[in-house]
Design a protein around this motif. Sequence first.
Motif, PDB file in Angstrom:
ATOM      1  N   VAL A 197      23.489  33.148  50.265  1.00  0.00           N
ATOM      2  CA  VAL A 197      24.415  33.134  49.274  1.00  0.00           C
ATOM      3  C   VAL A 197      23.680  33.010  48.118  1.00  0.00           C
ATOM      4  CG1 VAL A 197      26.319  32.085  48.176  1.00  0.00           C
ATOM      5  CG2 VAL A 197      26.464  32.068  50.515  1.00  0.00           C
ATOM      6  N   LYS A 198      22.689  32.368  48.028  1.00  0.00           N
ATOM      7  CA  LYS A 198      21.666  32.344  46.882  1.00  0.00           C
ATOM      8  C   LYS A 198      21.274  33.857  46.627  1.00  0.00           C
ATOM      9  CE  LYS A 198      17.246  30.310  45.278  1.00  0.00           C
ATOM     10  NZ  LYS A 198      16.347  31.645  45.506  1.00  0.00           N
ATOM     11  N   GLY A 199      20.821  34.512  47.453  1.00  0.00           N
ATOM     12  CA  GLY A 199      20.344  35.953  47.263  1.00  0.00           C
ATOM     13  C   GLY A 199      21.532  36.887  46.827  1.00  0.00           C
ATOM     14  N   LEU A 200      22.643  36.578  47.428  1.00  0.00           N
ATOM     15  CA  LEU A 200      23.763  37.347  46.690  1.00  0.00           C
ATOM     16  C   LEU A 200      24.133  36.991  45.335  1.00  0.00           C
ATOM     17  CD1 LEU A 200      26.158  36.851  49.864  1.00  0.00           C
ATOM     18  CD2 LEU A 200      24.919  38.971  49.375  1.00  0.00           C
ATOM     19  N   ILE A 201      23.868  36.051  44.820  1.00  0.00           N
ATOM     20  CA  ILE A 201      24.212  35.501  43.579  1.00  0.00           C
ATOM     21  C   ILE A 201      23.124  36.038  42.733  1.00  0.00           C
ATOM     22  CG2 ILE A 201      24.879  33.715  41.749  1.00  0.00           C
ATOM     23  CD1 ILE A 201      25.919  32.185  44.597  1.00  0.00           C
ATOM     24  N   GLU A 202      21.829  35.564  42.988  1.00  0.00           N
ATOM     25  CA  GLU A 202      20.694  36.236  42.291  1.00  0.00           C
ATOM     26  C   GLU A 202      20.829  37.579  41.804  1.00  0.00           C
ATOM     27  OE1 GLU A 202      17.199  33.096  43.209  1.00  0.00           O
ATOM     28  OE2 GLU A 202      17.648  34.673  44.376  1.00  0.00           O
ATOM     29  N   ALA A 203      21.226  38.366  43.062  1.00  0.00           N
ATOM     30  CA  ALA A 203      21.192  39.909  42.787  1.00  0.00           C
ATOM     31  C   ALA A 203      22.339  40.222  41.751  1.00  0.00           C
ATOM     32  CB  ALA A 203      21.728  40.555  44.180  1.00  0.00           C
ATOM     33  N   ALA A 204      23.532  39.479  41.939  1.00  0.00           N
ATOM     34  CA  ALA A 204      24.426  39.906  41.114  1.00  0.00           C
ATOM     35  C   ALA A 204      24.063  39.435  39.471  1.00  0.00           C
ATOM     36  CB  ALA A 204      25.772  38.973  41.284  1.00  0.00           C
ATOM     37  N   TYR A 205      23.487  38.441  39.347  1.00  0.00           N
ATOM     38  CA  TYR A 205      22.869  38.060  37.923  1.00  0.00           C
ATOM     39  C   TYR A 205      21.939  39.316  37.805  1.00  0.00           C
ATOM     40  CZ  TYR A 205      25.002  33.144  37.261  1.00  0.00           C
ATOM     41  OH  TYR A 205      25.916  32.247  37.206  1.00  0.00           O
ATOM     42  N   ASP A 206      21.004  39.645  38.455  1.00  0.00           N
ATOM     43  CA  ASP A 206      20.044  40.445  38.182  1.00  0.00           C
ATOM     44  C   ASP A 206      20.624  41.977  37.417  1.00  0.00           C
ATOM     45  OD1 ASP A 206      17.813  38.804  38.847  1.00  0.00           O
ATOM     46  OD2 ASP A 206      17.501  39.759  40.729  1.00  0.00           O
ATOM     47  N   HIS A 207      21.844  42.123  38.080  1.00  0.00           N
ATOM     48  CA  HIS A 207      22.468  43.302  37.517  1.00  0.00           C
ATOM     49  C   HIS A 207      23.403  43.039  36.415  1.00  0.00           C
ATOM     50  CE1 HIS A 207      21.349  46.383  40.712  1.00  0.00           C
ATOM     51  NE2 HIS A 207      21.386  45.440  41.441  1.00  0.00           N
ATOM     52  N   GLY A 208      23.334  41.828  35.750  1.00  0.00           N
ATOM     53  CA  GLY A 208      24.065  41.640  34.730  1.00  0.00           C
ATOM     54  C   GLY A 208      25.617  41.377  35.024  1.00  0.00           C
ATOM     55  N   ALA A 209      26.078  41.026  36.055  1.00  0.00           N
ATOM     56  CA  ALA A 209      27.477  40.918  36.479  1.00  0.00           C
ATOM     57  C   ALA A 209      28.071  39.762  35.967  1.00  0.00           C
ATOM     58  CB  ALA A 209      27.445  40.814  37.925  1.00  0.00           C
ATOM     59  N   ASP A 210      29.317  40.060  35.422  1.00  0.00           N
ATOM     60  CA  ASP A 210      30.149  38.853  34.937  1.00  0.00           C
ATOM     61  C   ASP A 210      30.779  37.977  36.298  1.00  0.00           C
ATOM     62  OD1 ASP A 210      29.737  39.356  32.001  1.00  0.00           O
ATOM     63  OD2 ASP A 210      30.698  41.198  32.616  1.00  0.00           O
ATOM     64  N   LEU A 211      31.180  38.747  37.210  1.00  0.00           N
ATOM     65  CA  LEU A 211      31.609  38.157  38.418  1.00  0.00           C
ATOM     66  C   LEU A 211      31.393  39.158  39.504  1.00  0.00           C
ATOM     67  CD1 LEU A 211      34.786  39.644  39.263  1.00  0.00           C
ATOM     68  CD2 LEU A 211      35.364  38.482  36.989  1.00  0.00           C
ATOM     69  N   GLN A 232      21.738  22.041  43.449  1.00  0.00           N
ATOM     70  CA  GLN A 232      21.285  21.043  43.795  1.00  0.00           C
ATOM     71  C   GLN A 232      19.862  21.259  44.482  1.00  0.00           C
ATOM     72  OE1 GLN A 232      23.810  18.402  45.449  1.00  0.00           O
ATOM     73  NE2 GLN A 232      25.180  18.328  43.626  1.00  0.00           N
ATOM     74  N   THR A 233      19.907  22.212  45.562  1.00  0.00           N
ATOM     75  CA  THR A 233      18.883  22.458  46.529  1.00  0.00           C
ATOM     76  C   THR A 233      17.942  23.087  45.844  1.00  0.00           C
ATOM     77  OG1 THR A 233      20.340  22.314  48.187  1.00  0.00           O
ATOM     78  CG2 THR A 233      18.233  23.410  48.692  1.00  0.00           C
ATOM     79  N   TYR A 234      18.238  24.257  45.221  1.00  0.00           N
ATOM     80  CA  TYR A 234      16.926  25.172  44.711  1.00  0.00           C
ATOM     81  C   TYR A 234      16.918  24.959  42.953  1.00  0.00           C
ATOM     82  CZ  TYR A 234      17.545  27.634  49.030  1.00  0.00           C
ATOM     83  OH  TYR A 234      17.485  27.928  50.557  1.00  0.00           O
ATOM     84  N   GLY A 235      17.536  24.048  42.325  1.00  0.00           N
ATOM     85  CA  GLY A 235      17.162  23.798  40.998  1.00  0.00           C
ATOM     86  C   GLY A 235      17.897  25.171  40.059  1.00  0.00           C
ATOM     87  N   THR A 236      18.796  25.779  40.625  1.00  0.00           N
ATOM     88  CA  THR A 236      19.390  26.798  39.928  1.00  0.00           C
ATOM     89  C   THR A 236      20.458  26.430  39.053  1.00  0.00           C
ATOM     90  OG1 THR A 236      20.784  27.417  42.066  1.00  0.00           O
ATOM     91  CG2 THR A 236      18.632  28.710  41.632  1.00  0.00           C
ATOM     92  N   GLN A 237      21.090  27.126  38.392  1.00  0.00           N
ATOM     93  CA  GLN A 237      22.092  26.866  37.366  1.00  0.00           C
ATOM     94  C   GLN A 237      23.390  28.067  37.529  1.00  0.00           C
ATOM     95  OE1 GLN A 237      20.739  26.383  33.325  1.00  0.00           O
ATOM     96  NE2 GLN A 237      19.417  24.720  34.026  1.00  0.00           N
ATOM     97  N   PHE A 238      23.465  28.378  38.913  1.00  0.00           N
ATOM     98  CA  PHE A 238      24.490  29.370  39.209  1.00  0.00           C
ATOM     99  C   PHE A 238      26.156  28.748  38.618  1.00  0.00           C
ATOM    100  CE2 PHE A 238      22.077  30.752  43.176  1.00  0.00           C
ATOM    101  CZ  PHE A 238      21.200  31.407  42.119  1.00  0.00           C
ATOM    102  N   LYS A 239      26.926  29.761  38.092  1.00  0.00           N
ATOM    103  CA  LYS A 239      28.035  29.523  37.645  1.00  0.00           C
ATOM    104  C   LYS A 239      28.922  30.814  37.917  1.00  0.00           C
ATOM    105  CE  LYS A 239      30.743  26.294  34.932  1.00  0.00           C
ATOM    106  NZ  LYS A 239      31.058  25.332  36.091  1.00  0.00           N
ATOM    107  N   MET A 240      28.817  31.520  39.057  1.00  0.00           N
ATOM    108  CA  MET A 240      29.167  32.828  38.957  1.00  0.00           C
ATOM    109  C   MET A 240      30.559  32.882  39.561  1.00  0.00           C
ATOM    110  SD  MET A 240      28.660  36.234  38.668  1.00  0.00           S
ATOM    111  CE  MET A 240      26.921  36.553  38.327  1.00  0.00           C
ATOM    112  N   PRO A 241      31.636  33.403  38.738  1.00  0.00           N
ATOM    113  CA  PRO A 241      33.028  33.518  39.465  1.00  0.00           C
ATOM    114  C   PRO A 241      32.999  34.520  40.475  1.00  0.00           C
ATOM    115  CG  PRO A 241      33.052  33.647  37.176  1.00  0.00           C
ATOM    116  CD  PRO A 241      31.778  33.775  37.459  1.00  0.00           C
TER     117      PRO A 241
END
Length: 278
Positions: A197-211, A232-241
């Motif tokens: 899931v982390k990879g899915l969300i990172e890729a969305a952020y990389d493409h500038g996705a809002d959701l 908590q596990t990776y120290g990320t700050q995901f908040k992707m709807p």
Amino acid sequence: MGAPRGAAAARSGTNPGVASCRHGASPGGEGSTRRVSRALTRHSGRNLALSEQHNPGQDVVATCAACWLSTREAQERLHEDQSLLAEANTALAEAGLKLTKEMPIKHMAEVLIEDIGYAELGSKVKRPLEGIKIAGYVGCQTNRPFGIAGESFENPKYLDQLVETLGGDSIPDYEKKVQCCGGALTFSEPEKSQEMVKGLIEAAYDHGADLIVTPCPVCQMNVEVYQDQINQTYGTQFKMPVVYYSTLMAVAYGRSAKDAALNGQVIPAKRLEAIAGK
């Protein structure tokens, strides 16, 4: 928009409005898996026989990706294996049921795109999703092995086209659109699922996705609700709807935030809330 013409849910004997669901895999080895697979095929055959009895001549339509996939697979196996079909019909005879013909089995996305079409879907838009960049996460089950007619298995575009039809900005080159989210690994091996899931969300952020939008309810849940644990596990700050595709449609068609179930999001889809509030 109304119910699609010809669409009907497979019905159970005790609750005629609900399809009975059985899908999964057996951890007991090849022989055990084969026995479970035959049992699941017979169970799906029962759903088809019930639908055939209660709704003759109508399509079977599923909104759950796993239900759609397992039912399609069961129908294919029953069609190809006459001994399995005979075995299933012997069991079904105890309940006065019989599989006598093939019924079209569709995912709701197939109905919307293949039966209704983008032009008709677009004609209903009242509040275009302007200015929202949306990553279309198809997932693995709604794409393989059947998928939408004419679509690439590696890079399906139907969800991107749906986003554009609703007035949003799609991301056709979102490279994680058909990667698995881990499914039931979320419960048995959460660290593996969360890494996916982390990879899915990172890729969305990389493409500038809002959701992120998806046609699979399990994908929607997995990619949205575990973001705090991933952080908590990776120290990320995901908040992707992450929203189900019908939520996009509801907002674009002029429904309120409540009617579109935006109040049920774990991570608020604020850009959609703003459009729904206009």
